[in-house]
Design an enzyme around this catalytic site. Structure first.
Site, PDB file in Angstrom:
ATOM      1  N   PRO A 196      10.278  -1.050   5.335  1.00  0.00           N
ATOM      2  CG  PRO A 196      11.168  -0.807   3.191  1.00  0.00           C
ATOM      3  CD  PRO A 196      11.078  -0.125   4.512  1.00  0.00           C
ATOM      4  CE1 TYR A 209      11.808 -11.332   3.758  1.00  0.00           C
ATOM      5  CE2 TYR A 209      12.422  -9.076   4.267  1.00  0.00           C
ATOM      6  CZ  TYR A 209      11.487  -9.990   3.859  1.00  0.00           C
ATOM      7  OH  TYR A 209      10.208  -9.572   3.558  1.00  0.00           O
ATOM      8  CE1 TYR A 216       8.048 -11.017   5.646  1.00  0.00           C
ATOM      9  CE2 TYR A 216       6.733 -12.712   4.575  1.00  0.00           C
ATOM     10  CZ  TYR A 216       7.644 -11.671   4.503  1.00  0.00           C
ATOM     11  OH  TYR A 216       8.137 -11.274   3.282  1.00  0.00           O
ATOM     12  CE  LYS A 222       3.529  -7.931   9.148  1.00  0.00           C
ATOM     13  NZ  LYS A 222       3.391  -8.589   7.859  1.00  0.00           N
ATOM     14  CG  HIS A 239       6.802 -16.914  -1.892  1.00  0.00           C
ATOM     15  ND1 HIS A 239       8.049 -16.357  -1.910  1.00  0.00           N
ATOM     16  CD2 HIS A 239       6.413 -16.971  -3.185  1.00  0.00           C
ATOM     17  CE1 HIS A 239       8.396 -16.080  -3.152  1.00  0.00           C
ATOM     18  NE2 HIS A 239       7.412 -16.441  -3.944  1.00  0.00           N
TER      19      HIS A 239
HETATM   20  P1  RFL Z   1      -0.386   5.586  -0.392  1.00  0.00           P
HETATM   21  O1  RFL Z   1      -0.174   4.352  -1.149  1.00  0.00           O
HETATM   22  O2  RFL Z   1       0.755   6.530  -0.230  1.00  0.00           O
HETATM   23  O3  RFL Z   1      -1.613   6.347  -1.078  1.00  0.00           O
HETATM   24  C1  RFL Z   1      -1.937   7.672  -0.764  1.00  0.00           C
HETATM   25  C2  RFL Z   1      -2.583   8.302  -1.993  1.00  0.00           C
HETATM   26  O4  RFL Z   1      -2.977   9.642  -1.666  1.00  0.00           O
HETATM   27  C3  RFL Z   1      -2.655  10.484  -2.739  1.00  0.00           C
HETATM   28  N1  RFL Z   1      -2.537  11.882  -2.262  1.00  0.00           N
HETATM   29  C4  RFL Z   1      -3.502  12.812  -2.416  1.00  0.00           C
HETATM   30  N2  RFL Z   1      -4.716  12.743  -2.949  1.00  0.00           N
HETATM   31  C5  RFL Z   1      -5.466  13.883  -2.989  1.00  0.00           C
HETATM   32  N3  RFL Z   1      -5.016  15.081  -2.521  1.00  0.00           N
HETATM   33  C6  RFL Z   1      -3.788  15.183  -1.973  1.00  0.00           C
HETATM   34  N4  RFL Z   1      -3.344  16.363  -1.517  1.00  0.00           N
HETATM   35  C7  RFL Z   1      -2.977  14.019  -1.895  1.00  0.00           C
HETATM   36  N5  RFL Z   1      -1.724  13.759  -1.429  1.00  0.00           N
HETATM   37  C8  RFL Z   1      -1.485  12.459  -1.650  1.00  0.00           C
HETATM   38  C9  RFL Z   1      -1.356   9.924  -3.268  1.00  0.00           C
HETATM   39  O5  RFL Z   1      -1.124  10.337  -4.609  1.00  0.00           O
HETATM   40  C10 RFL Z   1      -1.596   8.425  -3.156  1.00  0.00           C
HETATM   41  O6  RFL Z   1      -2.153   7.862  -4.327  1.00  0.00           O
HETATM   42  O7  RFL Z   1      -0.920   5.305   1.086  1.00  0.00           O
HETATM   43  P2  RFL Z   1      -1.834   4.086   1.676  1.00  0.00           P
HETATM   44  O8  RFL Z   1      -3.081   3.918   0.877  1.00  0.00           O
HETATM   45  O9  RFL Z   1      -1.931   4.345   3.121  1.00  0.00           O
HETATM   46  O10 RFL Z   1      -0.954   2.760   1.400  1.00  0.00           O
HETATM   47  C11 RFL Z   1       0.267   2.552   2.058  1.00  0.00           C
HETATM   48  C12 RFL Z   1       1.204   1.708   1.192  1.00  0.00           C
HETATM   49  O11 RFL Z   1       1.292   2.320  -0.086  1.00  0.00           O
HETATM   50  C13 RFL Z   1       2.602   1.570   1.815  1.00  0.00           C
HETATM   51  O12 RFL Z   1       2.499   1.364   3.204  1.00  0.00           O
HETATM   52  C14 RFL Z   1       3.395   0.379   1.203  1.00  0.00           C
HETATM   53  O13 RFL Z   1       3.721   0.606  -0.147  1.00  0.00           O
HETATM   54  C15 RFL Z   1       4.662   0.129   2.005  1.00  0.00           C
HETATM   55  N6  RFL Z   1       5.493  -0.963   1.460  1.00  0.00           N
HETATM   56  C16 RFL Z   1       5.180  -2.293   1.664  1.00  0.00           C
HETATM   57  N7  RFL Z   1       4.056  -2.640   2.318  1.00  0.00           N
HETATM   58  C17 RFL Z   1       3.707  -3.961   2.452  1.00  0.00           C
HETATM   59  O14 RFL Z   1       2.677  -4.250   3.071  1.00  0.00           O
HETATM   60  N8  RFL Z   1       4.458  -4.987   1.918  1.00  0.00           N
HETATM   61  C18 RFL Z   1       5.616  -4.714   1.261  1.00  0.00           C
HETATM   62  O15 RFL Z   1       6.247  -5.654   0.750  1.00  0.00           O
HETATM   63  C19 RFL Z   1       6.030  -3.343   1.136  1.00  0.00           C
HETATM   64  N9  RFL Z   1       7.153  -3.033   0.470  1.00  0.00           N
HETATM   65  C20 RFL Z   1       6.631  -0.651   0.698  1.00  0.00           C
HETATM   66  C21 RFL Z   1       7.459  -1.724   0.223  1.00  0.00           C
HETATM   67  C22 RFL Z   1       6.960   0.656   0.382  1.00  0.00           C
HETATM   68  C23 RFL Z   1       8.081   0.917  -0.374  1.00  0.00           C
HETATM   69  N10 RFL Z   1       8.326   2.258  -0.688  1.00  0.00           N
HETATM   70  C24 RFL Z   1       8.576   2.705  -1.978  1.00  0.00           C
HETATM   71  C25 RFL Z   1       8.082   3.271   0.316  1.00  0.00           C
HETATM   72  C26 RFL Z   1       8.583  -1.477  -0.510  1.00  0.00           C
HETATM   73  C27 RFL Z   1       8.925  -0.151  -0.804  1.00  0.00           C
HETATM   74  C28 RFL Z   1      10.177   0.063  -1.591  1.00  0.00           C
HETATM   75  C1  PHB Z   2       9.029  -6.423  -2.545  1.00  0.00           C
HETATM   76  O1  PHB Z   2       8.905  -7.455  -3.223  1.00  0.00           O
HETATM   77  O2  PHB Z   2       8.988  -5.284  -3.040  1.00  0.00           O
HETATM   78  C2  PHB Z   2       9.256  -6.540  -1.080  1.00  0.00           C
HETATM   79  C3  PHB Z   2       9.272  -7.791  -0.500  1.00  0.00           C
HETATM   80  C4  PHB Z   2       9.491  -7.907   0.872  1.00  0.00           C
HETATM   81  C5  PHB Z   2       9.687  -6.774   1.633  1.00  0.00           C
HETATM   82  C6  PHB Z   2       9.658  -5.520   1.051  1.00  0.00           C
HETATM   83  C7  PHB Z   2       9.450  -5.391  -0.318  1.00  0.00           C
HETATM   84  O3  PHB Z   2       9.901  -6.901   2.974  1.00  0.00           O
END
Ligand code: RFL
Ligand code: PHB
Length: 395
Positions: A294, A203, A386, A298, A72
């Site tokens: 989210p 957004y 962004y 980031k 994008h």
């Molecule tokens: P994670 O992905 O939570 O991975 C941690 C891993 O550790 C495991 N774990 C263990 N392993 C061993 N022993 C234990 N006791 C353990 N306890 C936990 C877990 O099972 C897991 O596999 O952390 P990490 O690597 O720091 O990554 C962070 C990202 O996952 C998170 O920040 C993003 O998903 C946030 N996020 C977004 N980030 C973006 O950059 N762009 C986005 O568009 C974006 N959209 C989002 C998001 C997060 C969302 N949710 C569901 C919170 C949208 C949503 C809806």
């Molecule tokens: C997504 O596609 O899941 C998404 C996109 C933008 C955001 C958060 C989540 O800011």
């Protein structure tokens, strides 16, 4: 087992770190509490900053993304039923973002990592515990399938185990410095079989609350609506979800095509930073140390930024026998973290309805959107954040 770097958690932080270290000749093993299927099936982030997409390609794990992901050049902001295009590419000298789901990134990182090191991840660990972080010989213990305890000895332990993992809690509470803001709202997210709603992400601020239209493929869409963080999914039948999306995304001459909703969930929104990212030979990275709402997309990108800094520091420690960069890791990482916290908080408060705010504050958010819509300087500030801020020269 013995390795150089013991990594707890196979999320974006742990997996990128393992690959970054491996290409510099530093060995690691990842311990993960979930199964491979669960890790590869959990729906989370969607937007990769340009440098993260580039890094995935550099690591040899970007082939599917290059073939299938949507790139994008801008985003759309909406308020008072009006949309305006924020031309990220034009405002940032050609940078773009890639919409490619986190679990697809993880699938390719896991496959490539196991191809290089078949013993490189232990899935399904239980009772993970980090020992001896403040001494010279740290180790991690766990159990698998209720069996006897296993043990990984290493030089350094990385807590990349997400917000709820044991990494952060292994640092004594008395020395942990933490900052938090919990928002009075959450997001209800869905995946639906439907055509692409708009040529870029929308957004939207609406008087009833925020909505976001994102995408996955030509036929699968990802959408979110602001909701009560304690709400029950049972209160959100499909009809209510679509009605809410129609209302909050409405603009003249456009309509949203509905489809079958096949995945749904509610997440709370919070901002959190644990500034104590190091305790002896234990380092925290990613969501273990910080959470952003989210709205700025980031979280994943910040997790990768942490481990880029950390991998360089670990490699320098092995090559030059100097821990100078490791000592600087929290300070270096936190500079970027706090800027991402600020941007995520800013986008969140500008775009959500918060009943706890005064009418004055609500008017300020409208003025903010008006300003952004009319000022190239304000748009540039959003675009620069962004796509991901440049790394400091010191990194
Ligand atoms: P994670 O992905 O939570 O991975 C941690 C891993 O550790 C495991 N774990 C263990 N392993 C061993 N022993 C234990 N006791 C353990 N306890 C936990 C877990 O099972 C897991 O596999 O952390 P990490 O690597 O720091 O990554 C962070 C990202 O996952 C998170 O920040 C993003 O998903 C946030 N996020 C977004 N980030 C973006 O950059 N762009 C986005 O568009 C974006 N959209 C989002 C998001 C997060 C969302 N949710 C569901 C919170 C949208 C949503 C809806
Ligand atoms: C997504 O596609 O899941 C998404 C996109 C933008 C955001 C958060 C989540 O800011």
């Amino acid at each position: 087992m013995r390795t150089q770097v013991g990594i707890v958690g196979a999320g974006p932080a742990g997996l990128f770190l393992a690959h970054l270290l491996h290409r510099e000749g530093v060995e690691s093993v990842i311990l993960e509490s979930r199964s491979r299927e669960e890790v590869e099936g959990t729906i989370r982030a969607g937007v990769l900053e340009q440098w993260v997409a580039d890094l995935l390609v550099e690591l040899g794990c970007g082939g599917r993304m290059q073939a299938e992901a949507h790139v994008h050049t801008g985003i759309t902001l909406q308020y008072e039923r009006q949309r305006f295009h924020l031309d990220i590419e034009g405002l940032t000298e050609g940078k773009r973002v890639t919409v490619w789901p986190q679990h697809e990134v993880l699938r390719d990182l896991i496959a490539a990592w196991l191809a290089q090191r078949p013993e490189g991840i232990v899935f399904g660990v239980r009772d993970t515990a980090i020992h001896g972080a403040d001494g010279d010989a740290p180790y991690v213990t766990w159990r698998q399938n209720g069996e006897t305890e296993d043990r990984l000895d290493c030089d350094w332990v990385i807590g990349s185990d997400g917000f709820h993992g044991p990494g952060r809690r292994s640092i004594p509470e008395s020395v942990r410095r933490e900052f938090q803001k919990v928002y009075p709202f959450g997001w209800l997210g869905i995946l639906a079989h439907a055509p692409v709603a708009w040529h870029e992400l929308i957004y939207a601020r609406h008087e009833d609350g925020f909505a976001l239209a994102s995408t996955r493929t030509e036929t699968i869409q990802r959408m979110y609506v602001q909701c009560d963080p304690r709400d029950d999914l049972a209160n959100w039948p499909d009809r209510r979800i679509w009605d809410t999306l129609h209302e909050r995304l409405a603009t003249d001459g456009w309509s949203l095509t509905e489809g079958e909703i096949f995945q749904r969930g509610i997440i709370p929104l919070r901002s959190f930073v644990c500034e104590t990212m190091r305790h002896g030979r234990l380092f925290l990275a990613g969501d273990a140390a910080h959470i952003v709402p989210p709205t700025g997309a980031k979280g994943l990108n910040l997790a990768v930024a942490d481990v880029l800094v950390l991998s360089r520091a670990l490699v320098a420690a092995y090559r030059g026998n100097s821990t100078e960069l490791l000592d600087a890791y929290p300070t270096t990482a936190l500079r970027r973290i706090w800027k991402a916290e600020r941007f995520s908080w800013y986008m969140t408060t500008m775009l959500h309805r918060d009943d706890g705010e005064t009418p004055f504050e609500q008017r300020i958010h409208m003025a903010d959107l008006d300003y952004v819509a009319s000022s190239r300087v304000a748009q540039t500030a959003i675009a620069e954040n962004y796509v991901g801020l440049p790394f400091d020269a010191a990194t």
